[in-house]
Design an enzyme around this catalytic site. Structure first.
Site, PDB file in Angstrom:
ATOM      1  CG  HIS A  72      -6.820  -3.945  20.848  1.00 41.57           C
ATOM      2  ND1 HIS A  72      -5.738  -3.068  20.899  1.00 41.57           N
ATOM      3  CD2 HIS A  72      -7.900  -3.182  20.583  1.00 41.57           C
ATOM      4  CE1 HIS A  72      -6.161  -1.834  20.684  1.00 41.57           C
ATOM      5  NE2 HIS A  72      -7.471  -1.868  20.496  1.00 41.57           N
ATOM      6  CD  GLU A 108       2.559  -5.957  10.315  1.00 42.60           C
ATOM      7  OE1 GLU A 108       1.974  -6.944   9.783  1.00 42.60           O
ATOM      8  OE2 GLU A 108       2.421  -4.795   9.930  1.00 42.60           O
ATOM      9  CG  LEU A 130     -11.587  -9.884  28.014  1.00 41.90           C
ATOM     10  CD1 LEU A 130     -10.913  -9.261  29.224  1.00 41.90           C
ATOM     11  CD2 LEU A 130     -11.587 -11.395  28.121  1.00 41.90           C
ATOM     12  N   GLY A 133     -17.938  -5.214  21.930  1.00 40.73           N
ATOM     13  CA  GLY A 133     -17.864  -3.796  21.655  1.00 40.73           C
ATOM     14  C   GLY A 133     -17.552  -3.503  20.198  1.00 40.73           C
ATOM     15  CG  HIS A 135     -11.882  -3.406  18.842  1.00 38.28           C
ATOM     16  ND1 HIS A 135     -11.403  -2.477  17.945  1.00 38.28           N
ATOM     17  CD2 HIS A 135     -11.434  -3.025  20.071  1.00 38.28           C
ATOM     18  CE1 HIS A 135     -10.696  -1.565  18.595  1.00 38.28           C
ATOM     19  NE2 HIS A 135     -10.703  -1.883  19.877  1.00 38.28           N
TER      20      HIS A 135
END
Length: 310
Positions: A72, A108, A130, A133, A135
């Protein structure tokens, strides 16, 4: 007294747990897939035998697509360090595999940058997330669409899975959870997660909580969230206290340190486990998801060829 040796020295020892069985299957699958690319092409065996070994490079390298771990990202500098350590463990388990990192935001390299560096090669994207969702369903596919020359396959998110429960249990034990707490009427756990409005993600977190409860002898494990969903971590802690649970631990259902993980730990009335991080079970789970995605790609291609020839 020394126990007698098994009658068949070639027989493998019994597996102690579901996680160990999955680890063995993963290793065997990785070996079988080492000569198969995502497009279904198999390298001839005589070529493999004739290739001289390259120093510090496994024979897996030429055939296997890169593993792109998708994190993330966080403003907490510990997050990048933790993810890097986790990927180092993955490289130790699978020498020669091209393992790369791409972030959705805040750090980055960003995922589009990582995919660009792979050019027209092959990659399996493994989300260090985990649950399934936003993302997983939106951000990662958009990044993949921006690299049309790259042949890709995206693995499922890490959870739910027994190896995650192994890592959660290990972190709780490190924080002070004792075997005597298993099944105790005084004990309970709050499984602190980031939270999502996606019902599929919430269902996965509840399943992980159920598996962890079973691992802990049936003590209550209540999912709670840092954002976007209820109950919050403080609310879950209050509810368990009202039920007479005096020893309530917070299990960190986060891949790496960050703002949400710190806030959840700060609310703990007793012990707070560290994020999952570079726990050995996490490295095994990354490779398991990678191998699963490769196997699914190969099976899909074989089915397509069968239908075309029917």
């Amino acid at each position: 007294m020394t126990e007698p040796a098994p009658e068949n020295p070639q027989e493998s020892p019994p597996l102690d747990s579901t996680a160990q069985m999955l680890t063995r299957i993963t290793a065997q699958l990785g070996t079988q897939l080492s000569l198969v690319s995502l497009n279904g092409t198999r390298r001839p065996m005589h070529r493999t035998r004739q290739q001289p070994p390259h120093r510090n490079v496994s024979p897996l390298t030429p055939a296997a697509p890169a593993l792109v771990a998708v994190a993330h990202g966080s403003r907490d500098p510990r997050a990048l360090h933790t993810v890097t350590e986790l990927l180092d463990r993955v490289r130790e388990l699978r020498p020669g595999l091209d393992v790369r990192l791409g972030h959705i935001e805040l750090n980055e390299p960003l995922l589009p940058q990582t995919l660009h560096t792979l050019g027209s090669g092959e990659a399996v994207l493994v989300p260090l997330l985990l649950g399934r969702g936003y993302h997983v369903k939106q951000d990662i596919p958009e990044a993949v669409a921006g690299a049309p020359a790259l042949r890709t396959r995206t693995a499922g998110p890490l959870g739910p899975h027994p190896l995650l429960v192994e890592a959660l249990h290990g972190r709780l034990a490190e924080a002070g959870w004792r075997p005597s707490d298993d099944g105790s009427r005084d004990s309970a756990v709050v499984l602190a997660a980031a939270g999502s409005r996606d019902p599929e993600s919430a269902a996965g977190t509840r399943r992980t909580a159920q598996l962890l409860s079973e691992r802990l002898g049936g003590v209550p494990v209540v999912p709670a969230y840092a954002s976007a969903a209820t109950p919050t971590v403080p609310a879950a802690l209050r509810a368990l206290a009202a039920r007479g649970r005096r020893r309530v631990a917070v299990a960190s259902y986060f891949t790496a340190p960050g703002r949400f993980a710190s806030a959840a730990a700060g609310a703990a009335p007793w012990i707070a486990a560290a994020p999952l991080g570079a726990h050995p079970a996490m490295a095994r789970l990354l490779l398991h998801r990678y191998d699963q995605a490769r196997a699914a790609a190969h099976e899909s291609l074989m089915n397509t060829r069968f239908l075309a020839s029917a």
